[in-house]
Design a protein around this motif. Sequence first.
Motif, PDB file in Angstrom:
ATOM      1  N   ARG A 281       0.671  -1.238   0.043  1.00  0.00           N
ATOM      2  CA  ARG A 281       0.063   0.119   0.015  1.00  0.00           C
ATOM      3  C   ARG A 281       0.670   1.250  -0.136  1.00  0.00           C
ATOM      4  O   ARG A 281       0.485   2.260  -0.894  1.00  0.00           O
ATOM      5  N   GLU A 282       1.948   1.161   0.745  1.00  0.00           N
ATOM      6  CA  GLU A 282       2.852   2.336   0.819  1.00  0.00           C
ATOM      7  C   GLU A 282       3.542   2.770  -0.532  1.00  0.00           C
ATOM      8  O   GLU A 282       3.454   3.551  -1.006  1.00  0.00           O
ATOM      9  N   ALA A 283       3.907   1.547  -1.076  1.00  0.00           N
ATOM     10  CA  ALA A 283       4.624   1.605  -2.547  1.00  0.00           C
ATOM     11  C   ALA A 283       3.480   2.319  -3.516  1.00  0.00           C
ATOM     12  O   ALA A 283       3.919   3.043  -4.048  1.00  0.00           O
ATOM     13  N   LEU A 284       2.233   1.631  -3.479  1.00  0.00           N
ATOM     14  CA  LEU A 284       1.244   2.277  -4.320  1.00  0.00           C
ATOM     15  C   LEU A 284       1.010   3.915  -4.117  1.00  0.00           C
ATOM     16  O   LEU A 284       0.754   4.625  -4.879  1.00  0.00           O
ATOM     17  N   GLU A 285       0.964   4.333  -2.826  1.00  0.00           N
ATOM     18  CA  GLU A 285       0.631   5.663  -2.449  1.00  0.00           C
ATOM     19  C   GLU A 285       2.062   6.336  -3.071  1.00  0.00           C
ATOM     20  O   GLU A 285       1.882   7.678  -3.554  1.00  0.00           O
ATOM     21  N   ARG A 286       3.008   5.810  -2.848  1.00  0.00           N
ATOM     22  CA  ARG A 286       4.282   6.462  -3.424  1.00  0.00           C
ATOM     23  C   ARG A 286       4.390   6.977  -4.831  1.00  0.00           C
ATOM     24  O   ARG A 286       4.734   7.860  -5.189  1.00  0.00           O
ATOM     25  N   VAL A 287       3.631   5.995  -5.748  1.00  0.00           N
ATOM     26  CA  VAL A 287       3.563   6.180  -7.090  1.00  0.00           C
ATOM     27  C   VAL A 287       2.182   7.276  -7.403  1.00  0.00           C
ATOM     28  O   VAL A 287       2.013   7.203  -8.556  1.00  0.00           O
ATOM     29  N   GLY A 288       1.290   7.481  -6.355  1.00  0.00           N
ATOM     30  CA  GLY A 288       0.206   8.313  -6.475  1.00  0.00           C
ATOM     31  C   GLY A 288      -0.877   7.306  -6.743  1.00  0.00           C
ATOM     32  O   GLY A 288      -1.861   8.048  -7.374  1.00  0.00           O
ATOM     33  N   LEU A 289      -1.030   6.261  -6.535  1.00  0.00           N
ATOM     34  CA  LEU A 289      -1.928   5.318  -6.631  1.00  0.00           C
ATOM     35  C   LEU A 289      -2.671   4.925  -5.429  1.00  0.00           C
ATOM     36  O   LEU A 289      -3.240   3.726  -5.526  1.00  0.00           O
ATOM     37  N   GLY A 290      -2.597   5.500  -4.351  1.00  0.00           N
ATOM     38  CA  GLY A 290      -3.161   5.117  -3.077  1.00  0.00           C
ATOM     39  C   GLY A 290      -4.671   4.784  -3.093  1.00  0.00           C
ATOM     40  O   GLY A 290      -5.147   4.162  -2.415  1.00  0.00           O
ATOM     41  N   ASP A 291      -5.335   5.400  -3.973  1.00  0.00           N
ATOM     42  CA  ASP A 291      -6.675   5.543  -4.127  1.00  0.00           C
ATOM     43  C   ASP A 291      -7.327   4.350  -5.148  1.00  0.00           C
ATOM     44  O   ASP A 291      -8.506   4.234  -5.326  1.00  0.00           O
ATOM     45  N   ARG A 292      -6.100   3.517  -5.745  1.00  0.00           N
ATOM     46  CA  ARG A 292      -6.635   2.672  -6.554  1.00  0.00           C
ATOM     47  C   ARG A 292      -6.164   1.296  -6.353  1.00  0.00           C
ATOM     48  O   ARG A 292      -5.981   0.517  -7.211  1.00  0.00           O
ATOM     49  N   ILE A 293      -5.913   0.732  -5.164  1.00  0.00           N
ATOM     50  CA  ILE A 293      -5.164  -0.174  -4.821  1.00  0.00           C
ATOM     51  C   ILE A 293      -6.134  -1.538  -5.115  1.00  0.00           C
ATOM     52  O   ILE A 293      -5.573  -2.443  -5.358  1.00  0.00           O
ATOM     53  N   ARG A 294      -7.460  -1.349  -5.143  1.00  0.00           N
ATOM     54  CA  ARG A 294      -8.503  -2.517  -5.501  1.00  0.00           C
ATOM     55  C   ARG A 294      -8.803  -2.523  -7.001  1.00  0.00           C
ATOM     56  O   ARG A 294      -9.770  -3.244  -7.219  1.00  0.00           O
ATOM     57  N   HIS A 295      -8.290  -1.569  -7.675  1.00  0.00           N
ATOM     58  CA  HIS A 295      -8.672  -1.514  -9.013  1.00  0.00           C
ATOM     59  C   HIS A 295      -7.769  -2.761  -9.629  1.00  0.00           C
ATOM     60  O   HIS A 295      -6.820  -3.093  -9.473  1.00  0.00           O
ATOM     61  N   TYR A 296      -8.539  -3.209 -10.845  1.00  0.00           N
ATOM     62  CA  TYR A 296      -7.764  -4.323 -11.467  1.00  0.00           C
ATOM     63  C   TYR A 296      -6.899  -3.839 -12.519  1.00  0.00           C
ATOM     64  O   TYR A 296      -7.206  -2.643 -13.080  1.00  0.00           O
ATOM     65  N   SER A 297      -5.771  -4.474 -13.031  1.00  0.00           N
ATOM     66  CA  SER A 297      -4.814  -3.873 -13.901  1.00  0.00           C
ATOM     67  C   SER A 297      -5.522  -3.427 -15.133  1.00  0.00           C
ATOM     68  O   SER A 297      -5.109  -2.544 -15.729  1.00  0.00           O
ATOM     69  N   ASN A 298      -6.629  -4.295 -15.735  1.00  0.00           N
ATOM     70  CA  ASN A 298      -7.154  -4.069 -16.840  1.00  0.00           C
ATOM     71  C   ASN A 298      -8.069  -2.796 -17.052  1.00  0.00           C
ATOM     72  O   ASN A 298      -8.417  -2.301 -17.861  1.00  0.00           O
ATOM     73  N   GLN A 299      -8.389  -2.114 -15.832  1.00  0.00           N
ATOM     74  CA  GLN A 299      -9.356  -1.346 -15.563  1.00  0.00           C
ATOM     75  C   GLN A 299      -8.533  -0.031 -15.676  1.00  0.00           C
ATOM     76  O   GLN A 299      -9.073   1.138 -15.238  1.00  0.00           O
ATOM     77  N   MET A 300      -7.359  -0.029 -15.687  1.00  0.00           N
ATOM     78  CA  MET A 300      -6.360   1.160 -15.634  1.00  0.00           C
ATOM     79  C   MET A 300      -5.831   1.696 -16.792  1.00  0.00           C
ATOM     80  O   MET A 300      -5.422   0.989 -17.883  1.00  0.00           O
ATOM     81  N   SER A 301      -5.752   2.963 -16.968  1.00  0.00           N
ATOM     82  CA  SER A 301      -4.706   3.684 -18.027  1.00  0.00           C
ATOM     83  C   SER A 301      -3.347   2.930 -18.017  1.00  0.00           C
ATOM     84  O   SER A 301      -2.727   2.597 -17.277  1.00  0.00           O
ATOM     85  N   GLY A 302      -2.860   3.233 -19.247  1.00  0.00           N
ATOM     86  CA  GLY A 302      -1.386   2.841 -19.474  1.00  0.00           C
ATOM     87  C   GLY A 302      -0.450   3.263 -18.312  1.00  0.00           C
ATOM     88  O   GLY A 302       0.440   2.852 -17.982  1.00  0.00           O
ATOM     89  N   GLY A 303      -0.514   4.804 -18.333  1.00  0.00           N
ATOM     90  CA  GLY A 303       0.117   5.513 -17.232  1.00  0.00           C
ATOM     91  C   GLY A 303       0.127   4.884 -15.995  1.00  0.00           C
ATOM     92  O   GLY A 303       0.959   4.704 -15.082  1.00  0.00           O
ATOM     93  N   GLN A 304      -1.232   4.631 -15.485  1.00  0.00           N
ATOM     94  CA  GLN A 304      -1.347   4.016 -14.148  1.00  0.00           C
ATOM     95  C   GLN A 304      -0.758   2.571 -14.028  1.00  0.00           C
ATOM     96  O   GLN A 304      -0.181   2.219 -12.970  1.00  0.00           O
ATOM     97  N   GLN A 305      -1.086   1.919 -15.183  1.00  0.00           N
ATOM     98  CA  GLN A 305      -0.466   0.571 -15.083  1.00  0.00           C
ATOM     99  C   GLN A 305       1.074   0.508 -14.898  1.00  0.00           C
ATOM    100  O   GLN A 305       1.613  -0.114 -14.166  1.00  0.00           O
TER     101      GLN A 305
END
Lengths: 257, 409
Positions: free
Chosen positions: A135-159
């Motif tokens: 969770r900390e790592a995801l927060e560090r890359v600015g995706l703290g609010d998307r931790i439960r999203h599936y990878s195929n539901q994300m944009s390229g940049g988010q992936q």
Amino acid sequence: MRKGIAMTAPEAILRFENITKIYQMGDVSVPALQEVSLTVTAGDFVAVMGASGSGKSTLMNILGCLDRPTSGRYFLGDQDVSSLDRNALAEIRNHTIGFVFQNFNLLNRTTALENVELPLLYGGVPNRERQTRAREALERVGLGDRIRHYSNQMSGGQQQRVAIARALVSRPKIILADEPTGNLDSRTSLEIMALLQDLDQTGITVIIVTHSPEVAAYVSRVLFMKDGRIISDRRQEPQKARMEAPAQPTARGESAL
Amino acid sequence: MNPAQTFRVASRALLRNKMRSFLTTLGVIIGVAAVIAMVAIGEGAKARVMDSFASMGSNLLIVMSGTTTRGGAFGGFGSMPTLTWDDLKAIQAEVPTVRNAVAIMQTTTQVLSEDQNWTTMVVGSAPEFFEVRDWPLARGSGFSQSDVEGGNKVVVLGQTVVDKLFGSYADPVGQSVRIKNVPFQVIGVLSKKGQSQMGQDNDDTLIIPQTTFQAKIRGGLQKYIQGIIMVSAVSSDDTPRAQTQITDLLRDRHHLSVDADNDFSIRNLTELASAMQAGVSTLTTLLASIAAVSLLVGGIGIMNIMLVSVTERTREIGIRMAVGAKPRHILAQFLVEALVLSVSGGMIGVGLGLFAGQRLASAFGWPMLIRLDIVLISVVFSAVVGVVFGLYPARKASRLDPIDALRFE
């Protein structure tokens, strides 16, 4: 004490000594790397450039302990890793090196959090700590609010940011990125480069492969490869990829302007 | 990765392809279900054989008298009476392994009630008959020793005879029936016993005191028993010993020289029962083996799908290796997937097999017997199938080169 020494004579984090890699294609031997010697110091931000077939992918594979050289020696810190077995190499990939790929290489139908947890899972990190660190790592890359999203539901940049979170969650010394912006538009590329610069600032050694001179402008050292050899190696003052700090506020600030 | 995490990763991978996982498992389900059902049916058949022998009475020996020879033609056992009433008394008194012995004489004749008639088996015997044949009464009582001594005209009816002469729900106790025109008073009704192991109706009979039988139904031979002696041994282990002891006693009493043949024969029903059981067991084993082959086919199905799965997920394997999965992690993941497939198939198969076995058993009218050891063996065997057929694909996956795996499209 160590830091004091590093200031005067920067510590070599990895060192190639006459690394040669030859691929056997049937009867034909294809030399991909020829007698490459290279030293990267801790905290370097290196871009490897060159035409396709110049040997930069092979260089990255050997750097990343995904492949072993045909001859030559590869020191990672003080350790000679050129002759380690598959298990030992897997351990190094798990603890010391983080990978970022051009096509992200996230697991499908798996949440961002689970993707990021993957290296810790193989590292034997206990459940609770694993979740916290992911969770900390995801927060560090600015995706703290998307931790439960599936990878195929994300944009390229988010992936790609999930992939970077996955690369840094095991607290590696080195992050290797093979064309990390190759599949992204220029604004997203900028965000990714800003993120990598941030990581470099925290002391992680970052090595990227890229075609793009614009991307190479954000690094401090550029290697050019041709025919399996490094033909130029220059240091430069890196361009700043980001003026303000975190990624999301920047995006909002720009749209406000 | 600990086993629980490996299990979770494997289950999730399988749930992503629910239909495919189910179809793969189906092979094992059918295999295990077939084994369980076949064994359950076989056990049911065996139990039925046991039951029908048990309905004869327990630990039975049948002593039959000798044979006549007339011009070289043997008349068969029982054709020449050689057993005497004294022989019977001696067996009762002198053989320690004998619990009870009784003479049984029988003939087929017509029986009349007020308004019906029926031809049935008339048996002349003693009060011990009910004990030796292990045959309790449903109504009234059996006859006593004094009935035998007095040659009283009392009768105990089998259920089928009651049905034919008085109707199913009638209570014939106290009424009278005529056998060979002699009136007998009904004093009891035997409980229902059903078919014998040869398919005869055990209940189509009536029992009268042996003295009355000799006096009124078929003229006796005074000294000789014109029938058989039925012996029940103390326990099933004692039946072979009882057999030899009775043989020795009778040879001695009949003054047979050492090289002379027996002038009687003894049959051991327990032996016959175990021979028939062995036959049923062989059949069960055969059926179960055939069913086990389908389990093997199910295993090959798992291997096939696991190979497809490894190829399909080459990239996933590459990613896992790139972030630090060791070959043994990948091996474990695919092996556990194969195991989850086969063991869940095994468990569903057990459920299905028990269900099918019960339906078949009730269709045949057999008892349903679940053998826990077979259930366990089936589940363990399906797990073994999973490991054996999962190992090759899993090894293949674990030996992939990480770079090739990552580049795989």
